[in-house]
Design an enzyme around this catalytic site. Sequence first.
Site, PDB file in Angstrom:
ATOM      1  N   LYS A  64      39.926  41.628  49.969  1.00  0.00           N
ATOM      2  CA  LYS A  64      40.156  40.192  49.742  1.00  0.00           C
ATOM      3  C   LYS A  64      40.073  39.440  51.069  1.00  0.00           C
ATOM      4  O   LYS A  64      39.487  38.354  51.163  1.00  0.00           O
ATOM      5  CB  LYS A  64      41.530  39.976  49.081  1.00  0.00           C
ATOM      6  CG  LYS A  64      41.556  40.422  47.628  1.00  0.00           C
ATOM      7  CD  LYS A  64      42.950  40.478  47.005  1.00  0.00           C
ATOM      8  CE  LYS A  64      42.867  41.083  45.601  1.00  0.00           C
ATOM      9  NZ  LYS A  64      44.155  41.230  44.937  1.00  0.00           N
ATOM     10  N   GLN A 108      50.293  40.638  46.210  1.00  0.00           N
ATOM     11  CA  GLN A 108      49.637  41.812  45.641  1.00  0.00           C
ATOM     12  C   GLN A 108      50.624  42.636  44.816  1.00  0.00           C
ATOM     13  O   GLN A 108      51.748  42.908  45.248  1.00  0.00           O
ATOM     14  CB  GLN A 108      49.035  42.665  46.787  1.00  0.00           C
ATOM     15  CG  GLN A 108      48.210  43.840  46.330  1.00  0.00           C
ATOM     16  CD  GLN A 108      46.912  43.444  45.612  1.00  0.00           C
ATOM     17  OE1 GLN A 108      46.361  42.372  45.839  1.00  0.00           O
ATOM     18  NE2 GLN A 108      46.430  44.308  44.745  1.00  0.00           N
ATOM     19  N   ASP A 131      46.100  33.691  41.140  1.00  0.00           N
ATOM     20  CA  ASP A 131      46.026  34.804  40.185  1.00  0.00           C
ATOM     21  C   ASP A 131      46.119  34.311  38.744  1.00  0.00           C
ATOM     22  O   ASP A 131      45.765  35.044  37.820  1.00  0.00           O
ATOM     23  CB  ASP A 131      47.215  35.750  40.413  1.00  0.00           C
ATOM     24  CG  ASP A 131      46.867  36.939  41.294  1.00  0.00           C
ATOM     25  OD1 ASP A 131      45.732  37.422  41.201  1.00  0.00           O
ATOM     26  OD2 ASP A 131      47.746  37.366  42.066  1.00  0.00           O
TER      27      ASP A 131
HETATM   28  N1  GUN Z   1      47.019  44.301  41.548  1.00  0.00           N
HETATM   29  C1  GUN Z   1      45.984  44.743  40.781  1.00  0.00           C
HETATM   30  N2  GUN Z   1      45.253  43.701  40.342  1.00  0.00           N
HETATM   31  C2  GUN Z   1      45.813  42.586  40.846  1.00  0.00           C
HETATM   32  C3  GUN Z   1      45.498  41.201  40.753  1.00  0.00           C
HETATM   33  O1  GUN Z   1      44.529  40.773  40.095  1.00  0.00           O
HETATM   34  N3  GUN Z   1      46.324  40.357  41.425  1.00  0.00           N
HETATM   35  C4  GUN Z   1      47.402  40.785  42.125  1.00  0.00           C
HETATM   36  N4  GUN Z   1      48.179  39.880  42.731  1.00  0.00           N
HETATM   37  N5  GUN Z   1      47.730  42.072  42.229  1.00  0.00           N
HETATM   38  C5  GUN Z   1      46.938  42.953  41.591  1.00  0.00           C
END
Ligand code: GUN
Length: 295
Positions: A64, A108, A131
Amino acid sequence: MIHIPEFNIEKQKWVEGNVLWGKKLASEIRKKLSEDVKKLQHVPGLAVLLVGEDEGSKIYVANKEKSATEVGFKSIVKRLSADSTESEILSIVNEWNLDNSIHGILVQLPLPGHLNERKILQSIKPEKDVDGFHFENIGRLQAKVEGTIPCTPLGVMVMLQELGIKITGKNAVVLGRSNIVGKPMAQLLMDHGQATVTICHSKTQNIDNFIKDADIIVSAMGVRDIINNNVVKQGAIIIDVGMHRAVKGVCGDLDFEALKDKSLYITPVPGGVGPMTIAMLMYNTYHNALRSKNI
Ligand code: GUN
């Protein structure tokens, strides 16, 4: 109205035979976004918080960060130890909520067990929630009002839209009922795609009964080989959101080799939906930045 962004990427750049290379589509989308970002007066900012040592999460967050820098965002990543307290985390989120140079905040998941995930996610300002996990954004999606759509289901909808396939009235089966993928995916296929949607999950009896009639299958079960490949319809569209680290390498929920020849289109793992999730995170951040300036 639920809006799925259009990128108008030529199919030959990402579709090979019947294989949907999300990795290539995501790369084209990032290129487009980076051109759009250059035209803005203000640099969009994305802030990511990683708590603990989960190996998968470390890789996702690094990807990311790399992607955000590549598209021209200001990128902040804060890494905290697994024993961090809830109040430490809430105060970082609050600082980012107040910072006008940050348009996207992502915590995350999964968080270490002692932390209240719900409380932490709800502390993010809805207009900075990239998200789409804040209750306000979940409610907006449910009510078909514009808001932030979770990145993975949004990535799948963008793939289907870029393919130019009409899904109105088609039978879609979503495998999995998570808040992150299954539920918003089903909602988007029903409300935007106007498909007839069935959600199957770990307690569904006789999944074959639903799979046999499916024109579109989206698997987000997190369990391998859950379906009987023999009952999949010839000409089905198969989207695999699963991700497993197996002995032979990374693979999805479904058996790509067994399903490739009978599907109209199919996504590989790796190289399918995964990279689209990150591209949609970039889009959500860019879109929040535009909204914050009322553009
Ligand atoms: N962990 C696995 N997928 C995601 C996601 O799409 N967003 C976040 N914040 N954590 C994750």
